[in-house]
Design a protein around this motif. Structure first.
Motif, PDB file in Angstrom:
ATOM      1  N   ILE A 109       0.888  -1.101   0.090  1.00 47.76           N
ATOM      2  CA  ILE A 109       0.059  -0.181  -0.034  1.00 47.76           C
ATOM      3  C   ILE A 109       0.982   1.332  -0.084  1.00 47.76           C
ATOM      4  N   TYR A 113       1.033   4.438  -2.391  1.00 54.61           N
ATOM      5  CA  TYR A 113       0.962   6.210  -2.149  1.00 54.61           C
ATOM      6  C   TYR A 113       2.126   6.682  -2.359  1.00 54.61           C
ATOM      7  N   ILE A 146      -9.535  -2.514  -3.313  1.00 53.13           N
ATOM      8  CA  ILE A 146      -8.820  -2.868  -4.045  1.00 53.13           C
ATOM      9  C   ILE A 146      -9.104  -4.540  -4.671  1.00 53.13           C
ATOM     10  N   ALA A 304       1.563   6.861   3.410  1.00 54.07           N
ATOM     11  CA  ALA A 304       0.234   5.834   3.592  1.00 54.07           C
ATOM     12  C   ALA A 304      -0.171   6.126   5.244  1.00 54.07           C
ATOM     13  N   LEU A 328      -3.854  -7.994   0.072  1.00 52.60           N
ATOM     14  CA  LEU A 328      -4.350  -6.602  -0.402  1.00 52.60           C
ATOM     15  C   LEU A 328      -5.696  -6.632  -0.493  1.00 52.60           C
ATOM     16  N   LEU A 333      -8.157   1.605   0.949  1.00 49.56           N
ATOM     17  CA  LEU A 333      -7.427   2.784   1.095  1.00 49.56           C
ATOM     18  C   LEU A 333      -8.045   4.085   1.580  1.00 49.56           C
TER      19      LEU A 333
END
Length: 334
Positions: A109, A113, A146, A304, A328, A333
């Motif tokens: 992640i 970012y 995701i 992040a 994931l 997010l």
């Protein structure tokens, strides 16, 4: 400011980022590449010892900023367990000593970012994540959810470069050295076939290509400098074409207004060049991180962490765990 700490593999890194503006106030990374190169890859026990020495030195440099830190973001997944423990242990100690909240960050992640180090993220977004440990194509919807569209069934894109470099005794890591040699090589000399070219599955596989290279090297015998450059060029061209071939099939199914490429192997210029052409063909805006922040780094972890700070996503410093593997698709997010 938020303090970011990254130690998922063989880089020790620390960053300080302003929470409101995402301005990077301090960033430093100590790489272990020279120490591991003699072994042809990362040695976990050695990595742990080097992290234990490097991280305290980096923290010492940011002592003057301690009073400005509002939270600590640290990579806790995925990665080498002994490396993750090093960073998490430092983060836990600082959290308790400075009475600061701690934020757990998935370093994949963090790579996403890295596209937005100085600004707010843009969703929906397609992402190609290519590194020494991962090859993933992701779809992130407008809500930050995701979906994994494609992954590799064996070696990662970056790992295949490392292994081809090792076959020719070129040292570790292999990505940059293969890329540099390829510049003076003939990419048409050897006819390596693109993996899964006529397979409809949205999947990557680099083991067969790696074996083609191994057989070719064996057939050549004593390698000349030109042989090495030609093998590097043909391998790189085929590996990149494999990435693009499956991406073209994905672009036929999904419309990406924005498409990002992240991870250490995203620094490959041949890959970037072909991605620019692909995105231009499908009318997609290509995003990528600055070359300095393609590989694992604490700036992306801080970025992040800044979003998680805003959302109040904190961990208990005493019970937070590491997770060498992670999913994931369980992460959102926003």
């Amino acid at each position: 400011m938020i303090l970011g700490i990254e130690s998922s593999c063989d880089d020790s890194s620390v960053a300080l980022m302003k929470l409101g503006t995402f301005e990077l106030k301090f960033y430093k990374k100590i790489t272990q590449e020279n120490e591991h190169s003699k072994y042809g890859g990362v040695v976990p026990e050695l990595a742990a010892r080097l992290h234990a020495a490097a991280l305290p030195r980096l923290i010492e440099e940011i002592k003057p900023y301690f009073s400005d830190i509002k939270a600590i973001a640290v990579t806790n997944e995925p990665g080498l367990s002994v490396s993750l423990i090093s960073g998490v242990s430092v983060a836990k100690s600082l959290s308790v000593a400075l009475n600061l909240p701690i934020i757990a960050v998935n370093h994949l992640i963090g790579h996403i970012y890295s596209l937005f180090l100085g600004n707010e993220p843009v969703f929906p977004l397609g992402v190609l994540l290519v590194s020494g440990g991962h090859t993933l194509v992701l779809n992130i919807d407008e809500n930050g959810v995701i979906s994994i569209l494609a992954t590799t069934s064996d070696d990662s894109f970056g790992e295949s470069f490392d292994k081809v470099a090792k076959m020719m005794d070129l040292g570790y890591p292999g990505g940059e050295v293969i890329q540099n040699l390829a510049k003076s090589g003939d990419k048409n000399r050897f006819k390596f076939s693109v993996p899964l070219k006529y397979d409809k599955r949205l999947e990557y596989s680099f083991s067969g290509l790696k074996n083609q290279v191994r057989v070719q090297i064996a057939n050549l015998g004593d390698l000349s400098e030109q042989d090495i450059s030609d093998v590097a060029a043909c391998f790189e061209e085929t590996a990149v074409n494999h990435i693009i071939d499956k991406l073209e099939k994905i672009f036929d199914k999904f419309e990406f207004k924005n498409f990002g490429v992240v991870g250490g192997a995203s620094a490959n210029l041949n890959l970037r060049n072909k991605l620019e052409k692909l995105c231009s063909k499908f009318g997609s805006n290509l995003l990528y991180a600055p070359l300095k922040f393609c590989s694992d780094n604490a700036a992306m972890i801080a970025r992040a962490g800044a979003t998680k700070f805003k959302n109040g996503e904190f961990e208990d410093a005493l019970t937070m765990q590491i997770h060498p593997r992670s999913n994931l698709e369980l992460i959102r997010l926003k």
